[in-house]
Design an enzyme around this catalytic site. Structure first.
Site, PDB file in Angstrom:
ATOM      1  N   HIS A  48      29.761  31.214  -1.900  1.00  0.00           N
ATOM      2  CA  HIS A  48      30.592  31.920  -0.935  1.00  0.00           C
ATOM      3  C   HIS A  48      29.707  32.833  -0.074  1.00  0.00           C
ATOM      4  O   HIS A  48      28.754  33.426  -0.587  1.00  0.00           O
ATOM      5  CB  HIS A  48      31.651  32.774  -1.655  1.00  0.00           C
ATOM      6  CG  HIS A  48      32.986  32.088  -1.758  1.00  0.00           C
ATOM      7  ND1 HIS A  48      33.607  31.865  -2.967  1.00  0.00           N
ATOM      8  CD2 HIS A  48      33.826  31.595  -0.809  1.00  0.00           C
ATOM      9  CE1 HIS A  48      34.772  31.261  -2.749  1.00  0.00           C
ATOM     10  NE2 HIS A  48      34.939  31.082  -1.461  1.00  0.00           N
TER      11      HIS A  48
ATOM     12  N   GLU B 261      28.963  30.646  -7.114  1.00  0.00           N
ATOM     13  CA  GLU B 261      30.099  30.638  -8.034  1.00  0.00           C
ATOM     14  C   GLU B 261      29.694  29.988  -9.359  1.00  0.00           C
ATOM     15  O   GLU B 261      29.092  28.914  -9.370  1.00  0.00           O
ATOM     16  CB  GLU B 261      31.276  29.874  -7.421  1.00  0.00           C
ATOM     17  CG  GLU B 261      31.812  30.491  -6.129  1.00  0.00           C
ATOM     18  CD  GLU B 261      32.424  31.872  -6.346  1.00  0.00           C
ATOM     19  OE1 GLU B 261      32.712  32.220  -7.498  1.00  0.00           O
ATOM     20  OE2 GLU B 261      32.609  32.592  -5.343  1.00  0.00           O
TER      21      GLU B 261
ATOM     22  N   CYS C 208      38.758  26.794  -1.800  1.00  0.00           N
ATOM     23  CA  CYS C 208      37.373  26.684  -2.284  1.00  0.00           C
ATOM     24  C   CYS C 208      37.335  26.396  -3.779  1.00  0.00           C
ATOM     25  O   CYS C 208      36.591  25.524  -4.234  1.00  0.00           O
ATOM     26  CB  CYS C 208      36.597  27.964  -1.971  1.00  0.00           C
ATOM     27  SG  CYS C 208      36.318  28.177  -0.204  1.00  0.00           S
TER      28      CYS C 208
HETATM   29  N1  PCA Z   1      37.080  29.900   2.193  1.00  0.00           N
HETATM   30  C1  PCA Z   1      38.339  29.676   1.534  1.00  0.00           C
HETATM   31  C2  PCA Z   1      38.721  28.260   1.852  1.00  0.00           C
HETATM   32  C3  PCA Z   1      37.850  27.854   2.991  1.00  0.00           C
HETATM   33  C4  PCA Z   1      36.812  28.892   3.078  1.00  0.00           C
HETATM   34  O1  PCA Z   1      35.823  28.879   3.826  1.00  0.00           O
HETATM   35  C5  PCA Z   1      38.310  30.016   0.044  1.00  0.00           C
HETATM   36  O2  PCA Z   1      37.501  30.873  -0.366  1.00  0.00           O
HETATM   37  O3  PCA Z   1      39.081  29.461  -0.728  1.00  0.00           O
END
Ligand code: PCA
Length: 192
Positions: A161, A76, A139
Site C-alpha cells: 500500500h 501487507e 485491495c
Molecule cells: N486501494 C483500495 C482499492 C484500490 C486501491 O488503490 C484498497 O485499499 O482497498
C-alpha cells in the site's frame, strides 16, 4: 514479474499506485516488469490479474494500492477472508460482512519477503512499515484471491500500500511525492 496498480476510485482522479507503476522502468534488477492497471472492483481485480498471469506465468505478482491517510509504504503481511466496504467500488458494489471466498480459510500470509522489503525501503530514507491489515475493501479482496489461487505454488504474491500523492491530500493529510513512491517500489523489487 507482473506488477499492478489500481484505477482511481472513491471520487479521486488519480491513483498513486498506477501512477507509480507506470513510471517504473521496464527492467529492475533481474526482473522484467509487466505492468497492468486493474479495476477497483471486488472480484474483477483478481480476475484481471489471473487472466494476465495465465499467459505471462510470472514468478512474482506484486500488487500496489492506495491507502489514503497512511504516511508510509506498507508491505501487507496478511489477507483476510472478509469483505466490508464503506464506499462503493467502481461497479457500485458495497459488500458487507461477507466472505471473499465462501467456506475458505480465514486468512493467508503474503509470500514476498515483506520485512526485508520494509527494511530496504527504510534504508533509503523513505518511510516504510509492515502492515498487518490490508483492510476489507478491494485491495484485501485481490490479495486474498491471489494468495488462495497460488497457495502451495512457487509463485510469490505480495501487496504494497502507498500513501496519497500531495495533490490528493490536504495540508494535514500524509502524502509522498510520486518520485519517492517510484523509488520505493524500485527498492522493493530489488529486495525480492
Ligand atoms: N486501494 C483500495 C482499492 C484500490 C486501491 O488503490 C484498497 O485499499 O482497498
Amino acid at each position: 514479474m507482473l506488477i499492478t496498480g489500481f484505477e482511481p476510485f472513491g471520487g479521486e482522479t488519480v491513483n498513486p499506485s498506477w501512477e507509480a507503476v507506470v513510471r517504473l522502468p521496464d527492467t529492475v534488477g533481474s526482473y522484467r516488469l509487466c505492468k497492468q492497471c486493474i479495476p477497483t472492483v471486488f472480484g474483477r481485480a483478481a480476475e484481471a490479474v489471473l487472466t494476465a498471469a495465465e499467459s505471462l506465468t510470472p514468478d512474482v505478482i506484486l500488487c500496489i494500492g492506495q491507502a489514503g491517510g497512511r504516511a508510509a509504504i506498507t508491505p501487507e503481511v496478511v489477507a483476510i477472508n472478509r469483505q466490508d466496504a464503506t464506499i462503493p467500488d467502481n461497479a457500485g458494489n458495497m459488500p458487507q460482512d461477507t466472505a471473499v471466498i465462501a467456506k475458505e480459510r480465514e486468512a493467508y500470509f503474503s509470500t514476498i519477503p515483506a520485512r526485508r522489503i520494509t527494511e530496504a525501503i527504510q534504508s533509503k530514507g523513505i518511510p516504510s512499515q509492515l502492515s498487518y491489515s490490508a483492510g476489507v475493501f478491494v485491495c484485501n479482496d485481490l490479495l486474498y484471491r491471489l494468495l488462495h489461487y497460488y497457495h502451495g505454488t512457487e509463485t510469490q504474491v505480495g501487496f504494497l500500500h502507498v500513501p496519497y500523492l500531495p495533490e490528493q491530500a490536504g495540508t494535514s493529510i500524509p502524502n509522498l511525492p510520486i518520485d519517492t513512491i517510484v523509488k520505493a517500489l524500485t527498492v522493493a523489487i530489488e529486495a525480492l
